[in-house]
Structure formats: C-alpha cells, structure tokens
Enzyme design. Structure first.
Site, PDB file in Angstrom:
ATOM      1  N   GLU A  69       6.825   3.844   0.410  1.00 33.95           N
ATOM      2  CA  GLU A  69       7.036   4.876  -0.095  1.00 33.95           C
ATOM      3  C   GLU A  69       5.502   5.202  -0.775  1.00 33.95           C
ATOM      4  O   GLU A  69       5.074   4.649  -1.718  1.00 33.95           O
ATOM      5  CB  GLU A  69       7.865   4.965  -1.549  1.00 33.95           C
ATOM      6  CG  GLU A  69       9.406   4.887  -0.999  1.00 33.95           C
ATOM      7  CD  GLU A  69      10.024   6.174  -0.319  1.00 33.95           C
ATOM      8  OE1 GLU A  69       9.233   7.392  -0.620  1.00 33.95           O
ATOM      9  OE2 GLU A  69      10.903   6.062   0.486  1.00 33.95           O
TER      10      GLU A  69
ATOM     11  N   CYS B 142       3.094  10.909  -6.989  1.00 32.13           N
ATOM     12  CA  CYS B 142       3.014  11.080  -5.578  1.00 32.13           C
ATOM     13  C   CYS B 142       3.200  12.305  -5.082  1.00 32.13           C
ATOM     14  O   CYS B 142       2.451  12.752  -4.123  1.00 32.13           O
ATOM     15  CB  CYS B 142       3.961   9.930  -4.918  1.00 32.13           C
ATOM     16  SG  CYS B 142       5.548  10.437  -5.293  1.00 32.13           S
TER      17      CYS B 142
HETATM   18  P1  NAD Z   1      -1.258   0.089  -5.037  1.00 31.74           P
HETATM   19  O1  NAD Z   1      -1.058   0.289  -3.648  1.00 31.74           O
HETATM   20  O2  NAD Z   1      -2.634  -0.260  -5.460  1.00 31.74           O
HETATM   21  O3  NAD Z   1      -0.221  -1.021  -5.637  1.00 31.74           O
HETATM   22  C1  NAD Z   1       0.955  -0.870  -5.655  1.00 31.74           C
HETATM   23  C2  NAD Z   1       1.541  -2.114  -6.057  1.00 31.74           C
HETATM   24  O4  NAD Z   1       1.201  -3.085  -5.034  1.00 31.74           O
HETATM   25  C3  NAD Z   1       1.115  -2.930  -7.329  1.00 31.74           C
HETATM   26  O5  NAD Z   1       2.099  -3.594  -7.895  1.00 31.74           O
HETATM   27  C4  NAD Z   1      -0.029  -3.827  -6.794  1.00 31.74           C
HETATM   28  O6  NAD Z   1      -0.133  -5.056  -7.602  1.00 31.74           O
HETATM   29  C5  NAD Z   1       0.788  -4.168  -5.374  1.00 31.74           C
HETATM   30  N1  NAD Z   1      -0.159  -4.860  -4.321  1.00 31.74           N
HETATM   31  C6  NAD Z   1      -1.395  -4.412  -4.214  1.00 31.74           C
HETATM   32  N2  NAD Z   1      -2.039  -5.553  -3.061  1.00 31.74           N
HETATM   33  C7  NAD Z   1      -0.634  -6.246  -2.550  1.00 31.74           C
HETATM   34  C8  NAD Z   1      -0.616  -6.704  -1.445  1.00 31.74           C
HETATM   35  N3  NAD Z   1      -1.313  -7.173  -0.486  1.00 31.74           N
HETATM   36  N4  NAD Z   1       0.743  -7.226  -1.330  1.00 31.74           N
HETATM   37  C9  NAD Z   1       1.673  -6.713  -1.819  1.00 31.74           C
HETATM   38  N5  NAD Z   1       1.744  -6.072  -3.022  1.00 31.74           N
HETATM   39  C10 NAD Z   1       0.329  -5.573  -3.385  1.00 31.74           C
HETATM   40  O7  NAD Z   1      -0.791   1.569  -5.883  1.00 31.74           O
HETATM   41  P2  NAD Z   1      -0.923   2.099  -7.383  1.00 31.74           P
HETATM   42  O8  NAD Z   1      -2.505   2.325  -7.452  1.00 31.74           O
HETATM   43  O9  NAD Z   1      -0.400   1.053  -8.498  1.00 31.74           O
HETATM   44  O10 NAD Z   1      -0.096   3.367  -7.298  1.00 31.74           O
HETATM   45  C11 NAD Z   1      -0.714   4.574  -6.940  1.00 31.74           C
HETATM   46  C12 NAD Z   1       0.010   4.995  -5.425  1.00 31.74           C
HETATM   47  O11 NAD Z   1       1.373   5.070  -5.377  1.00 31.74           O
HETATM   48  C13 NAD Z   1      -0.461   6.393  -5.137  1.00 31.74           C
HETATM   49  O12 NAD Z   1      -0.800   6.491  -3.946  1.00 31.74           O
HETATM   50  C14 NAD Z   1       1.008   7.072  -5.117  1.00 31.74           C
HETATM   51  O13 NAD Z   1       0.808   8.247  -4.533  1.00 31.74           O
HETATM   52  C15 NAD Z   1       1.888   6.156  -4.917  1.00 31.74           C
HETATM   53  N6  NAD Z   1       3.353   6.292  -5.071  1.00 31.74           N
HETATM   54  C16 NAD Z   1       3.975   6.930  -3.969  1.00 31.74           C
HETATM   55  C17 NAD Z   1       5.367   7.190  -4.597  1.00 31.74           C
HETATM   56  C18 NAD Z   1       6.605   7.762  -3.659  1.00 31.74           C
HETATM   57  O14 NAD Z   1       7.558   7.654  -3.823  1.00 31.74           O
HETATM   58  N7  NAD Z   1       6.227   8.135  -2.289  1.00 31.74           N
HETATM   59  C19 NAD Z   1       5.503   7.184  -5.846  1.00 31.74           C
HETATM   60  C20 NAD Z   1       4.952   6.751  -6.929  1.00 31.74           C
HETATM   61  C21 NAD Z   1       3.353   6.485  -6.662  1.00 31.74           C
END
Ligand code: NAD
Length: 510
Positions: A244, A278
């Site tokens: 997502e 998002c």
């Molecule tokens: P991010 O991708 O930086 O981090 C998300 C999660 O992934 C965190 O818990 C992080 O620690 C973890 N992570 C980072 N590197 C990883 C790896 N190599 N392996 C596994 N996990 C890892 O995102 P963010 O900055 O925390 O969140 C913002 C983003 O989330 C925005 O792009 C937003 O649109 C999206 N989002 C999407 C939805 C949806 O339902 N489509 C909902 C909410 C947020």
C-alpha cells in the site's frame, strides 16, 4: 536538530531518541530489535498461531471486540500517545481511533461470512463432483507501517489478519513507535493470548529482518521507494506481500460544481493530517470558467485555517523533518519554475516545531515535481483547464493511481468521470481518502501506488491461503479420461464436446 536520532552503544545495540514534532521536546527513546530478536518473535508467533488459528470465528471475534472496548476504555491515553508522537490535533487522533474501532467491529462481525468454507458445483463435472473452497490462515503476518497514521495503520490490518486466523508482528515506523506499543498493551488488557500480537521496534534494518525471519506474508504500507525494496525481498523468499504505497491524488472541479461544498471539501482533503495522508488531494484541476471564483474562495478559506502551536489547531505540524524538507524543496522549486504562491509557502514564523503553513499555488504545470511527485504535506497546487477531457488527461498523467475526486452538480456525470480516473478508488463530491474507511470496499492502488488490497473481501482473503478441494460424489468408477486411452473413448469425448460446447444445455450448465 533532527527529530529522530540514531546511535549505537558499546554492546552494538541501536538506540533511537525522539522529539515531539510540534514542540521539539524529548518524548522518549527505544532500542531497536536486532535480527535474532525478530526471529525469536516470529518463532513465538508461529507457536501461538497453532491455537489461535484453531479458534472459531466467533471465539476470535470475542477477543477482537474486547480489544475494541479496551481501546475505548483508554481512549484518552491512546489519543495522548498519538498526539505526543505526531503533534496531531486531538480530532485527527480521534479519527484514528474511529478507524481502528470500526475495523475491529466490522471484521469481528463479517469476517466469518467472507471466510467460511463454501461448497459449489463444478460446471463441467456437475453433478458428479463438488468443489469445496476453504480459507486457511497464512500463518504469521508481518505488518510494516508508516508514521502518518501510527495507530490505525497497524490496528486495521491487525483486525483483518487476526480474524483470518493469523498471528501478527507489527514493525511500526521508527518515527512513531509509541502508538504500536500502546496497541500491544491494549491487546494484553483485552486478554489476547501471548504471541498473537507482538511489536518489534526499529528502522528499515528491523523491517528487513522481519521479512527474513520466516513470516508467511508481509503487509506493507509506506513509500514507493521502500515498497520496491520490500517487494524484491519478499520475491526472493517467495512470500506474498501487499504493498500500500503513495499517491498524487487529483481533484477535478467541474463547471457545475457546488462551490459551497467543493471549496471546503477540496481544502479538507488536501490539508487533513497536514496533507500527510496517502490519499490526500495533491493536485486540483478546475474548469477555466469557474477558476477565478474557486481559487479566490479557496485562498480566503485557507487563510482562515488555524495553525497555532500553543492553542487551537486545524492544520497540525508535520510529523517528520525529513518530509518537511521535501515539501519545502518542492514548493521552492515550483515557484522558481513559475508557480504563483497565493497562501503559505513557508514554515510558520516563531513556531518551535515542524509547522509548515497551508500553501496554495497556481500557475503550475506538469513538468514541475509538485504536480508529479508525492508531496505528503499541506500544499494545494491548482491548475486551470479548458475542459473535463483536459482535466482527465492530466489527472491520469502521473505514475501513481491511488485515489481521486470529482466535484460536480451532476452525480451521474461525476460517476462517469470517476470511472475514467486511473485510480484504485475515487469519490464524487467527497474526499477520495474516505474509500479507505469503507470496509465493504477493497482498497489498493494502481501503478506505483501499490500491489494488492487491504479491506473488504479481497483484503481479508489476502490474509488467507485459499484451498480448493474437489470431491467425487458419484458416477462411474473409471473416468472417461483415465487410462487406458483408446479410439472408442476418444470418439465418445468428441461427441460429448460437441454436445456440451454447442448445445444450450451445455451453456446452461456452465
Ligand atoms: P517509508 O517507506 O519510509 O517507511 C515505511 C516503513 O517501512 C517504516 O516502518 C520503515 O521503517 C520501514 N522500512 C524502511 N526500509 C525498509 C526495508 N528495507 N525493509 C522493510 N521495511 C523497511 O514510508 P514513510 O515515510 O514511513 O510513510 C509515508 C509513505 O507511506 C507515503 O508515501 C504514503 O503515501 C504512504 N502511505 C500509504 C498508504 C496506503 O494505504 N496506500 C497509507 C499511509 C501511508
């Protein structure tokens, strides 16, 4: 000064210290789980899953409903934790509680209907065989979440995965770990058996360790960049993942739109959660014939939004300084490239925390990052268009496809336009992000916005291993197509094919 600081002690443990994004006061620290700790959690979750998965839907629902009541009993504590680590206004923390409780109530009541064993006929072999479809739990589900809705983004997949008979390990964002911890505390208070829900804290290193730890599925919510890495890692281990990801949601304001609804509607969908959703509106296409009026009214209303870091707040601070820098960069670059700033455009003066003023831009075009890349902040770029065809062409001209909205006086026409958006969901005269809250619908993005679904039937079944079983009921001992092959039975089959695939009886039985 960074909001999140990472350090390592002599024993090699990774420590994080966090500040409140609105006040920059220290709010706490935590130690990251290393790969061994994550593996231990996964082993414990597998053990717990055996008895959890053996429970009836009704028994699981009792636990999930107790969890919902535990949340309600400690609502003020949960709100305090969410506000502490995100700086959100109370109303937006309450929205997370509403989403979490609604999801628990809904799936506790409806999961059984979707996931109970089903029996059906097999058309070609009717009436000799029947088909049983069963939904088994996947096993242990790793849930990895972002920082924008730290409570509900964990609680919603948790309710679905648990009702489907899985146990869950949640790896929350390192920026907002405390909402996950209180969720775990509430699970204990609700009496969930040990190991059914666990939290492992840390950054991407811990997230990667979770994917590697022997879990059976990853439910990931986060950025496109990390989503690609997570998808690759799951691919290597051949475990399914739901991704997502981000969005760049368009709003199309038609010439016949009721501006008394469209103006506050677009504003709320752009600035809710300080734009850190998002599915927030990140681009507006307004028909030229009403553009002056629409833009004037948007600016008047945005100017009235309150952003007092000490008192009443409509548009809160941003949650992470890294994201704030992206917002500042995109806005500055757009202005440099010719955009006109009509409101905001800078950090709030004299504020201690990460407050960025609600910002309105016009004279934007599609070569600007602000119209192509996710901003994830309180910024509303508005573009004038000649007609709806131009609006749709531009709305569909990004790599994302999460959600979108159409604002019009003619609902039927709005529906026709919404169907032409290349998005996973859309709204007519409403906020596209509301689709996430409609549990009856499966939510998932197109293009870079993700793979797979959460919520609804497809979301629930994504937490299951579907198994089909064919049962032979009666009929000949030897099937027509079994050995030995011979000319006589081939002739019989030809006759049968001609009858079955040509006749109305065949079509009727299909
Ligand atoms: P991010 O991708 O930086 O981090 C998300 C999660 O992934 C965190 O818990 C992080 O620690 C973890 N992570 C980072 N590197 C990883 C790896 N190599 N392996 C596994 N996990 C890892 O995102 P963010 O900055 O925390 O969140 C913002 C983003 O989330 C925005 O792009 C937003 O649109 C999206 N989002 C999407 C939805 C949806 O339902 N489509 C909902 C909410 C947020």
């Amino acid at each position: 000064m960074a909001l999140l600081e990472r350090s390592q002690n002599e024993q090699g443990e990774v420590l994080f210290t966090l500040k409140h994004p609105g006040t920059l006061a220290d709010i706490g620290k935590f130690t990251a789980a290393n790969a061994d700790m994550v593996k231990d959690a996964t082993a414990k979750a597998h053990k717990a899953q055996k008895s959890w998965g053996a429970l009836s839907f009704a028994a699981r629902a009792v636990y999930i409903n107790k969890l919902k009541i535990a949340i309600l009993d400690r609502m003020d504590d949960v709100v305090a934790v969410i506000c502490k680590e995100t700086g959100k206004p109370e109303a937006e923390a309450l929205a997370e509680i509403a989403a979490a409780c609604d999801s628990m109530q809904y799936y506790a009541k409806h999961a059984e209907k979707t996931l109970k064993e089903k029996s059906s006929r097999v058309h070609l072999m009717f009436p000799f065989k029947k088909l049983i479809t069963t939904y088994h739990p996947k096993g242990v589900v790793g849930v990895i979440t972002p920082w924008n809705f730290p409570f509900s983004m964990g609680a919603n997949p948790l309710a679905q995965a648990l009702m489907a008979g899985n146990t869950v390990i949640l790896k929350p964002s390192e920026v907002t770990p405390f909402s996950a911890l209180i969720l775990a505390e509430l699970c204990v208070e609700a009496g969930l058996p040990e190991g059914v829900f666990q939290v492992v804290l840390g950054d991407g290193v811990t997230g990667a360790a979770l994917i590697d730890s022997g879990v059976n599925k990853i439910h990931f919510t986060g950025s496109v960049k990390t989503g690609r890495i997570v998808g690759e890692a799951c691919g290597k281990r051949l475990i399914p993942c739901t991704l997502e990801l981000g969005g760049k949601d368009p709003a199309i304001v038609c010439a016949d739109a009721d501006l008394d609804r469209a103006v506050p509607g677009v504003i709320n969908s752009a600035f809710f959660n300080a734009g850190q959703a998002c599915a927030s509106t990140e681009r507006v296409y307004v028909m030229e014939s009403i553009a002056d009026d629409f833009i004037r009214r948007v600016v008047e209303e945005v100017d009235r939004l309150r952003q007092d870091d000490k008192g009443e707040i409509d548009v809160s601070c941003m949650i992470w300084d890294n994201q704030l820098r992206i917002v500042e960069h995109q806005v500055a670059e757009a202005i440099e490239q010719g955009a006109t700033l009509l409101a905001g455009g800078k950090r709030k003066e004299n504020a201690e925390g990460l407050f960025y003023q609600p910002t309105v831009l016009t004279d934007v075009h599609h070569n600007m990052a602000i119209m192509q890349d996710e901003t994830f902040g309180p910024v509303l770029p508005i573009m004038r268009v000649a007609d709806e065809e131009e609006a749709l062409r531009l709305a569909n001209q990004t790599s994302y496809g999460l959600s979108g909205s159409i604002w019009t006086g003619d609902t039927q026409h709005g529906l026709d336009l919404a169907r032409r958006l290349h998005t996973g969901c859309a709204a007519v005269n409403d906020f596209g992000g509301l689709c996430y809250g409609a549990a009856e619908g499966s939510f998932g993005g197109r293009g870079d916005s993700g793979i797979g679904y959460v919520n609804g039937e497809l979301g629930l079944t994504s937490f299951c291993q579907i198994q089909h079983i064919i049962v032979h009921r009666f009929g000949p001992k030897r099937e027509q197509m079994w050995y030995p092959y011979d000319a006589k039975s081939n002739e019989g089959m030809k006759k049968f094919f001609n009858f079955f695939f040509r006749s109305w009886i065949g079509k009727f039985m299909t």
